[in-house]
Design a protein around this motif. Structure first.
Motif, PDB file in Angstrom:
ATOM      1  N   THR A 189       1.610  13.188  -3.657  1.00 14.00           N
ATOM      2  CA  THR A 189       1.987  11.446  -4.296  1.00 14.00           C
ATOM      3  C   THR A 189       3.095  11.168  -3.337  1.00 14.00           C
ATOM      4  N   VAL A 190       2.724   9.647  -3.176  1.00 12.77           N
ATOM      5  CA  VAL A 190       3.544   8.731  -2.910  1.00 12.77           C
ATOM      6  C   VAL A 190       4.604   7.212  -3.544  1.00 12.77           C
ATOM      7  N   THR A 191       5.934   7.271  -3.197  1.00 14.27           N
ATOM      8  CA  THR A 191       6.622   6.631  -3.944  1.00 14.27           C
ATOM      9  C   THR A 191       7.288   5.508  -3.223  1.00 14.27           C
ATOM     10  N   GLY A 192       7.332   4.442  -3.465  1.00 15.53           N
ATOM     11  CA  GLY A 192       7.136   2.583  -2.820  1.00 15.53           C
ATOM     12  C   GLY A 192       8.058   2.437  -3.265  1.00 15.53           C
ATOM     13  N   PRO A 193       8.177   1.244  -2.804  1.00 14.20           N
ATOM     14  CA  PRO A 193       9.658  -0.079  -3.601  1.00 14.20           C
ATOM     15  C   PRO A 193       9.604   0.300  -5.644  1.00 14.20           C
ATOM     16  N   GLY A 194      10.359  -0.013  -5.441  1.00 14.43           N
ATOM     17  CA  GLY A 194      11.348  -0.528  -6.477  1.00 14.43           C
ATOM     18  C   GLY A 194      10.311   1.465  -8.006  1.00 14.43           C
ATOM     19  N   GLY A 195      10.534   1.997  -6.828  1.00 16.99           N
ATOM     20  CA  GLY A 195      10.050   3.667  -7.546  1.00 16.99           C
ATOM     21  C   GLY A 195       8.967   3.758  -8.131  1.00 16.99           C
ATOM     22  N   ALA A 196       8.187   3.283  -7.569  1.00 16.88           N
ATOM     23  CA  ALA A 196       6.616   3.391  -7.929  1.00 16.88           C
ATOM     24  C   ALA A 196       5.917   4.445  -7.176  1.00 16.88           C
ATOM     25  N   THR A 197       5.210   4.845  -8.150  1.00 17.35           N
ATOM     26  CA  THR A 197       4.590   6.231  -7.416  1.00 17.35           C
ATOM     27  C   THR A 197       2.718   6.897  -7.987  1.00 17.35           C
ATOM     28  N   SER A 198       2.307   7.238  -6.957  1.00 13.76           N
ATOM     29  CA  SER A 198       0.855   7.030  -6.955  1.00 13.76           C
ATOM     30  C   SER A 198       0.419   8.436  -6.669  1.00 13.76           C
ATOM     31  N   SER A 199      -0.268   9.262  -6.959  1.00 14.15           N
ATOM     32  CA  SER A 199      -1.248  10.268  -6.187  1.00 14.15           C
ATOM     33  C   SER A 199      -2.022   9.739  -4.870  1.00 14.15           C
ATOM     34  N   PHE A 200      -2.065  10.462  -3.819  1.00 13.85           N
ATOM     35  CA  PHE A 200      -2.644  10.236  -2.842  1.00 13.85           C
ATOM     36  C   PHE A 200      -3.298  11.311  -2.280  1.00 13.85           C
ATOM     37  N   PHE A 201      -4.830  11.449  -1.591  1.00 13.93           N
ATOM     38  CA  PHE A 201      -5.487  11.707  -1.240  1.00 13.93           C
ATOM     39  C   PHE A 201      -5.827  11.219   0.145  1.00 13.93           C
ATOM     40  N   GLY A 202      -5.714  12.785   1.626  1.00 11.10           N
ATOM     41  CA  GLY A 202      -5.689  12.168   2.860  1.00 11.10           C
ATOM     42  C   GLY A 202      -7.059  12.881   3.648  1.00 11.10           C
ATOM     43  N   THR A 203      -6.595  13.100   5.053  1.00  9.81           N
ATOM     44  CA  THR A 203      -7.383  13.240   5.821  1.00  9.81           C
ATOM     45  C   THR A 203      -6.729  12.928   7.251  1.00  9.81           C
ATOM     46  N   ASP A 222       8.357  18.012   0.704  1.00 13.36           N
ATOM     47  CA  ASP A 222       9.650  16.851  -0.250  1.00 13.36           C
ATOM     48  C   ASP A 222       9.261  16.076   1.407  1.00 13.36           C
ATOM     49  N   ARG A 223       8.675  14.413   1.405  1.00 10.97           N
ATOM     50  CA  ARG A 223       9.142  13.288   2.284  1.00 10.97           C
ATOM     51  C   ARG A 223       8.200  13.656   3.475  1.00 10.97           C
ATOM     52  N   PHE A 224       7.001  14.526   2.989  1.00 10.60           N
ATOM     53  CA  PHE A 224       6.354  15.047   4.015  1.00 10.60           C
ATOM     54  C   PHE A 224       5.531  14.082   5.454  1.00 10.60           C
ATOM     55  N   LEU A 225       5.953  12.530   5.122  1.00 12.72           N
ATOM     56  CA  LEU A 225       6.033  11.432   5.909  1.00 12.72           C
ATOM     57  C   LEU A 225       6.319  10.420   5.362  1.00 12.72           C
ATOM     58  N   THR A 226       7.631   9.759   5.795  1.00 18.92           N
ATOM     59  CA  THR A 226       8.030   8.328   5.378  1.00 18.92           C
ATOM     60  C   THR A 226       8.057   7.119   6.223  1.00 18.92           C
ATOM     61  N   ILE A 227       7.674   6.380   5.810  1.00 21.22           N
ATOM     62  CA  ILE A 227       6.996   5.275   6.810  1.00 21.22           C
ATOM     63  C   ILE A 227       7.992   4.186   6.089  1.00 21.22           C
ATOM     64  N   GLY A 228       8.499   3.220   6.648  1.00 22.89           N
ATOM     65  CA  GLY A 228       8.642   1.415   5.883  1.00 22.89           C
ATOM     66  C   GLY A 228       9.105   2.308   4.715  1.00 22.89           C
ATOM     67  N   PRO A 229       9.082   1.598   3.266  1.00 23.90           N
ATOM     68  CA  PRO A 229       9.402   2.226   2.182  1.00 23.90           C
ATOM     69  C   PRO A 229       8.187   2.792   1.351  1.00 23.90           C
ATOM     70  N   TYR A 230       8.102   3.688   2.360  1.00 22.96           N
ATOM     71  CA  TYR A 230       7.051   5.159   1.569  1.00 22.96           C
ATOM     72  C   TYR A 230       7.191   5.917   1.715  1.00 22.96           C
ATOM     73  N   LYS A 231       6.901   6.531   0.962  1.00 23.42           N
ATOM     74  CA  LYS A 231       7.090   8.349   0.820  1.00 23.42           C
ATOM     75  C   LYS A 231       6.619   9.040   0.501  1.00 23.42           C
ATOM     76  N   PHE A 232       5.800   9.584   1.484  1.00 26.13           N
ATOM     77  CA  PHE A 232       4.587  10.849   0.634  1.00 26.13           C
ATOM     78  C   PHE A 232       5.171  12.463   1.123  1.00 26.13           C
ATOM     79  N   SER A 233       4.799  12.930   0.124  1.00 29.36           N
ATOM     80  CA  SER A 233       5.348  14.368  -0.415  1.00 29.36           C
ATOM     81  C   SER A 233       3.874  14.882  -0.727  1.00 29.36           C
ATOM     82  N   LEU A 234       3.529  16.462   0.646  1.00 29.82           N
ATOM     83  CA  LEU A 234       3.156  16.476   0.285  1.00 29.82           C
ATOM     84  C   LEU A 234       1.921  17.993  -0.874  1.00 29.82           C
ATOM     85  N   ALA A 235       1.594  18.079  -1.133  1.00 32.57           N
ATOM     86  CA  ALA A 235       1.058  19.386  -2.524  1.00 32.57           C
ATOM     87  C   ALA A 235       0.793  19.802  -1.933  1.00 32.57           C
TER      88      ALA A 235
END
Length: 276
Positions: free
Chosen positions: A175-189, A96-109
């Motif tokens: 998954t990434v969570t942003g302002p207002g509770g918006a969420t999305s999946s993400f893929f990264g390298t 949970d919250r693998f990476l946080t920056i500004g208003p964005y929280k990236f959780s690793l799955a």
């Protein structure tokens, strides 16, 4: 008796409750990209994978973040965020919250298996265009493995003196969570470059003593499909490794001291183990 009910107070309470849920217009635009840099030590090689001991802070690219993440673009240095340590082994890796920056929280799955084959993993003749997804193995015991790792490596270019440059990378999903509770999946390298070293030497050094002070670049894409940009094997040496926008860094003195005979030795042991 007059009621003590105050309509205004009720409205305030309802507004507070509404604020706990995502707002109707809150969204993270699919295809938005976020790029960042940082450093890490790669240690504790074991059956579970390679432990990446990250320096606590990462830095967002000052320009080039797109879509929803364009708000992170700044003149000069980009904003800093925090990243958690991770063991890079294929399969589920919930953080949970693998990476946080500004208003964005990236959780690793999870960490997918690497994209390449094993035919050129331990070749002792090094050449541009070779690629490899190595086995996960126990440090100092190359005959023991735990399947394929998430890492994929490539020899990408040659220098005038004949030495080779290589890259190492792994993919991740969540998954990434942003302002207002918006969420999305993400893929990264997340990827790193090694100047003047073929990946065979890099893998040997990692297996024997770990790697210190690696500079890496990460690129996360919101809502990106697993096919296409994050597809496996067939992308070749110029596929997603190049798209990770890796910044080349000089190899450490410890790496430069590793001889090619060491890589040849580990190649012989791996082939013997596979043939047993």
């Amino acid at each position: 008796m007059r009621s003590s009910f105050v309509p205004g107070a009720a409205l305030v309470a309802l507004a507070a409750l509404a604020g706990a849920a995502p707002t109707a217009d809150a969204q993270i635009t699919p295809g938005s990209t976020f790029t960042f840099t940082g450093t890490a030590d790669a240690t504790d090689i074991g059956l579970g994978g390679v432990f990446l001991d990250f320096t606590k802070h990462v830095t967002a690219a000052p320009t080039g973040n797109t879509g929803t993440f364009a708000s992170l673009n700044r003149h000069g240095n980009g904003p800093q965020g925090n990243i958690a340590d991770v063991r890079v082994g294929n399969g589920p890796e919930p953080i949970d919250r693998f990476l946080t920056i500004g208003p964005y929280k990236f959780s690793l799955a999870a960490l997918p298996v690497g994209r390449y084959g094993q035919a050129a993993c331990y070749d002792t003749t090094f050449a541009v265009g070779q690629t490899c997804t190595p086995y996960q193995s126990v440090q100092g015991q190359p005959t023991i493995n735990a399947g394929l790792s998430p890492f994929y490596v490539a020899n990408v270019s040659a220098n005038p003196d004949g030495s080779l440059n290589s890259t190492a990378a792994f993919d991740l999903t969540g998954t990434v969570t942003g302002p207002g509770g918006a969420t999305s999946s993400f893929f990264g390298t997340i990827a790193a470059s090694f100047i003047g070293l073929p990946y065979q030497v890099v893998l040997y050094t990692l297996e024997q003593q770990g790697l210190q002070g690696l500079t890496f670049t990460g690129t996360f894409t919101a809502g990106a499909p697993l096919s296409g940009k994050f597809a496996s094997s067939s992308t070749g040496t110029s596929g997603v490794v190049a798209s990770a926008t890796v910044t080349p860094e000089p190899a450490s003195a410890a790496l430069l001291g590793v001889g090619l005979l060491g890589a040849a030795g580990v190649a012989r042991r791996r082939r013997t183990a596979r043939g047993a």
